[in-house]
Design a protein around this motif. Structure first.
Motif, PDB file in Angstrom:
ATOM      1  N   PRO A 102       0.799  -1.235   0.000  1.00  0.00           N
ATOM      2  CA  PRO A 102       0.000   0.000   0.000  1.00  0.00           C
ATOM      3  C   PRO A 102       0.823   1.272   0.000  1.00  0.00           C
ATOM      4  O   PRO A 102       0.329   2.334  -0.386  1.00  0.00           O
ATOM      5  CB  PRO A 102      -0.837  -0.125   1.288  1.00  0.00           C
ATOM      6  CG  PRO A 102      -0.131  -1.124   2.132  1.00  0.00           C
ATOM      7  CD  PRO A 102       0.537  -2.056   1.186  1.00  0.00           C
ATOM      8  N   GLN A 103       2.086   1.184   0.431  1.00  0.00           N
ATOM      9  CA  GLN A 103       2.941   2.372   0.414  1.00  0.00           C
ATOM     10  C   GLN A 103       3.263   2.831  -1.002  1.00  0.00           C
ATOM     11  O   GLN A 103       3.609   3.997  -1.215  1.00  0.00           O
ATOM     12  CB  GLN A 103       4.238   2.098   1.176  1.00  0.00           C
ATOM     13  CG  GLN A 103       4.060   1.977   2.683  1.00  0.00           C
ATOM     14  CD  GLN A 103       5.381   1.792   3.398  1.00  0.00           C
ATOM     15  OE1 GLN A 103       6.272   1.090   2.923  1.00  0.00           O
ATOM     16  NE2 GLN A 103       5.528   2.445   4.541  1.00  0.00           N
ATOM     17  N   GLY A 104       3.142   1.913  -1.959  1.00  0.00           N
ATOM     18  CA  GLY A 104       3.477   2.250  -3.343  1.00  0.00           C
ATOM     19  C   GLY A 104       2.281   2.518  -4.217  1.00  0.00           C
ATOM     20  O   GLY A 104       2.427   2.666  -5.437  1.00  0.00           O
ATOM     21  N   VAL A 105       1.080   2.573  -3.614  1.00  0.00           N
ATOM     22  CA  VAL A 105      -0.151   2.808  -4.381  1.00  0.00           C
ATOM     23  C   VAL A 105      -0.933   3.940  -3.729  1.00  0.00           C
ATOM     24  O   VAL A 105      -1.115   3.952  -2.510  1.00  0.00           O
ATOM     25  CB  VAL A 105      -1.032   1.541  -4.436  1.00  0.00           C
ATOM     26  CG1 VAL A 105      -2.324   1.823  -5.194  1.00  0.00           C
ATOM     27  CG2 VAL A 105      -0.285   0.397  -5.105  1.00  0.00           C
ATOM     28  N   HIS A 106      -1.391   4.876  -4.533  1.00  0.00           N
ATOM     29  CA  HIS A 106      -2.169   5.991  -4.017  1.00  0.00           C
ATOM     30  C   HIS A 106      -3.432   6.163  -4.857  1.00  0.00           C
ATOM     31  O   HIS A 106      -3.361   6.212  -6.090  1.00  0.00           O
ATOM     32  CB  HIS A 106      -1.346   7.283  -4.023  1.00  0.00           C
ATOM     33  CG  HIS A 106      -0.108   7.200  -3.181  1.00  0.00           C
ATOM     34  ND1 HIS A 106      -0.134   7.362  -1.815  1.00  0.00           N
ATOM     35  CD2 HIS A 106       1.180   6.931  -3.501  1.00  0.00           C
ATOM     36  CE1 HIS A 106       1.084   7.213  -1.329  1.00  0.00           C
ATOM     37  NE2 HIS A 106       1.899   6.948  -2.339  1.00  0.00           N
ATOM     38  N   VAL A 107      -4.566   6.232  -4.189  1.00  0.00           N
ATOM     39  CA  VAL A 107      -5.857   6.378  -4.867  1.00  0.00           C
ATOM     40  C   VAL A 107      -6.366   7.797  -4.676  1.00  0.00           C
ATOM     41  O   VAL A 107      -6.364   8.320  -3.557  1.00  0.00           O
ATOM     42  CB  VAL A 107      -6.891   5.377  -4.314  1.00  0.00           C
ATOM     43  CG1 VAL A 107      -8.228   5.537  -5.048  1.00  0.00           C
ATOM     44  CG2 VAL A 107      -6.376   3.945  -4.454  1.00  0.00           C
ATOM     45  N   ALA A 108      -6.791   8.422  -5.764  1.00  0.00           N
ATOM     46  CA  ALA A 108      -7.360   9.765  -5.712  1.00  0.00           C
ATOM     47  C   ALA A 108      -8.801   9.709  -6.202  1.00  0.00           C
ATOM     48  O   ALA A 108      -9.075   9.171  -7.273  1.00  0.00           O
ATOM     49  CB  ALA A 108      -6.544  10.730  -6.573  1.00  0.00           C
ATOM     50  N   ASN A 109      -9.722  10.224  -5.384  1.00  0.00           N
ATOM     51  CA  ASN A 109     -11.121  10.325  -5.769  1.00  0.00           C
ATOM     52  C   ASN A 109     -11.440  11.782  -6.055  1.00  0.00           C
ATOM     53  O   ASN A 109     -11.090  12.665  -5.262  1.00  0.00           O
ATOM     54  CB  ASN A 109     -12.027   9.824  -4.628  1.00  0.00           C
ATOM     55  CG  ASN A 109     -11.822   8.347  -4.359  1.00  0.00           C
ATOM     56  OD1 ASN A 109     -12.333   7.502  -5.067  1.00  0.00           O
ATOM     57  ND2 ASN A 109     -11.054   8.036  -3.326  1.00  0.00           N
ATOM     58  N   PHE A 110     -12.091  12.030  -7.159  1.00  0.00           N
ATOM     59  CA  PHE A 110     -12.387  13.402  -7.551  1.00  0.00           C
ATOM     60  C   PHE A 110     -13.885  13.660  -7.479  1.00  0.00           C
ATOM     61  O   PHE A 110     -14.676  13.013  -8.170  1.00  0.00           O
ATOM     62  CB  PHE A 110     -11.860  13.684  -8.952  1.00  0.00           C
ATOM     63  CG  PHE A 110     -10.362  13.640  -9.029  1.00  0.00           C
ATOM     64  CD1 PHE A 110      -9.606  14.720  -8.623  1.00  0.00           C
ATOM     65  CD2 PHE A 110      -9.711  12.489  -9.475  1.00  0.00           C
ATOM     66  CE1 PHE A 110      -8.214  14.676  -8.679  1.00  0.00           C
ATOM     67  CE2 PHE A 110      -8.332  12.436  -9.531  1.00  0.00           C
ATOM     68  CZ  PHE A 110      -7.578  13.537  -9.130  1.00  0.00           C
ATOM     69  N   LYS A 111     -14.235  14.577  -6.616  1.00  0.00           N
ATOM     70  CA  LYS A 111     -15.635  14.959  -6.429  1.00  0.00           C
ATOM     71  C   LYS A 111     -15.886  16.292  -7.125  1.00  0.00           C
ATOM     72  O   LYS A 111     -15.139  16.694  -8.002  1.00  0.00           O
ATOM     73  CB  LYS A 111     -15.949  15.053  -4.931  1.00  0.00           C
ATOM     74  CG  LYS A 111     -15.604  13.791  -4.145  1.00  0.00           C
ATOM     75  CD  LYS A 111     -16.445  12.604  -4.580  1.00  0.00           C
ATOM     76  CE  LYS A 111     -16.140  11.381  -3.723  1.00  0.00           C
ATOM     77  NZ  LYS A 111     -16.911  10.179  -4.160  1.00  0.00           N
TER      78      LYS A 111
END
Length: 342
Positions: A102-111
């Motif tokens: 998980p340290q190498g993956v980042h999720v971005a949610n755009f509202k």
């Protein structure tokens, strides 16, 4: 001559490439989403159990390549997920990335964009959430909302305070497609690969999933009246998706249309598309130079000399030696069995 491991790796890469090929939108092609792609397709996978086994294999493969990507540190990967409501974006992220660090993956949610974001160009807020080199970034919805929901709801352009009249003009959307393609080309040229996956859900399957969100109390929170209102614009969204896929599937950042009526199959496809990209990058663990290797050997001797009385000087190296000896004996035994059989 390639060793067995290299041949296995090449064969696996070839199988994955063949699997994802029908999902790829050929650059320059004209897409009619409802005619060209079947949301219920399963590509010969007979059962969900078989599919889940394939997904587990894909997760292991992704974990291996993510480790290499992080170690090499020269490329970044951006996975863009687009779908209508109930298309399965959250579940795809959760299952496909279940085995990676998980340290190498980042999720971005755009509202809905904030006042600060609206004060900048429309790509500004997406650029701020891009992955670094060595990372995998995921956009749960992405900059493509700017040619999808904004196109279906042109009144949203008023909030962007753009100069001149823009509503309803085809040349405005063509310009946005060009700008997005150019931005993705710039990122790709700088070592950031763009993986674009559209989860293609049928209208009937969306209806069923909406009903489930209403019928199951634990899922009530996932449903809103806005979802139902957007469903009335189904045809407008299908047209917007078709134009988007036609205009922005490029050689450097192609689109993949994933059948999403079967969630388990969609996850296999997303895993295969991401694996295909990482295999193509082919990240490698860095090799150290002679000076660094000599320093490692000196440190190794120091650590070995610190072993307590009666303890192995290097337990890991000794375990490898024992395994290698057992393997050699087993191999010799098999050879002797074959000779006696003759």
């Amino acid at each position: 001559m390639k060793d067995g491991r290299a041949r296995t790796r090449d064969a696996r890469a070839e199988r994955i490439a063949e699997f994802v090929a029908p999902l790829r939108v050929e650059p320059g092609s004209k897409v009619n989403l409802s005619k060209d792609f079947d949301p219920a397709r399963k590509a010969g996978i007979k059962s969900r159990k078989e599919g889940e086994e394939l997904l587990r294999s894909g997760v292991v493969l992704l974990a291996d390549y993510q480790q290499r990507l992080a170690a090499e540190g020269s490329h970044g990967v951006l996975l863009c997920l687009q779908a209508l409501d109930a298309g399965g974006k959250d579940g795809t992220i959760r299952h496909v990335m279940s085995g990676v660090n998980p340290q190498g993956v980042h999720v971005a949610n755009f509202k809905v964009p904030s006042a600060e974001e609206l004060g900048h160009d429309y790509l500004w807020r997406y650029g701020r959430r891009l992955p670094r080199r060595g990372e995998i970034g995921i956009f749960n919805r992405s900059h493509y909302e700017e040619v999808l929901v904004v196109r279906v709801h042109p009144e949203l352009l008023d909030r962007q305070r753009l100069p001149g009249k823009t509503k309803g003009k085809k040349k405005f959307w063509r310009r946005r497609y060009r700008e997005i393609n150019a931005w993705e080309r710039y990122l790709t040229d700088n070592g950031f690969r763009i993986v674009k996956v559209f989860l293609n859900l049928s209208k009937e399957e969306q209806r069923i999933r909406f009903l489930k969100r209403i019928d199951v109390p634990d899922r009530n929170w996932k449903f809103s009246a806005a979802d139902a209102r957007e469903r009335t614009r189904w045809d407008a969204y299908q047209a917007a998706f078709s134009d988007m896929l036609s205009a922005t599937s490029t050689p450097w950042a192609p689109w993949y249309v994933v059948p999403a009526d079967h969630k388990w199959y969609a996850r296999i496809c997303a895993s295969a598309v991401l694996s295909h990209t990482l295999i193509d990058i082919d990240p490698r663990f860095p090799e150290i130079d002679d000076k660094s290797r000599h320093e490692l050997e000196l440190e190794k001797r120091q650590l070995e000399d610190e072993a307590p009385s009666g303890a192995a000087r290097d337990p890991y190296a000794e375990s490898l030696s024992l395994r290698g000896l057992r393997g050699h004996r087993d191999h010799q035994g098999h050879r002797g069995d074959r000779r006696r059989a003759r």
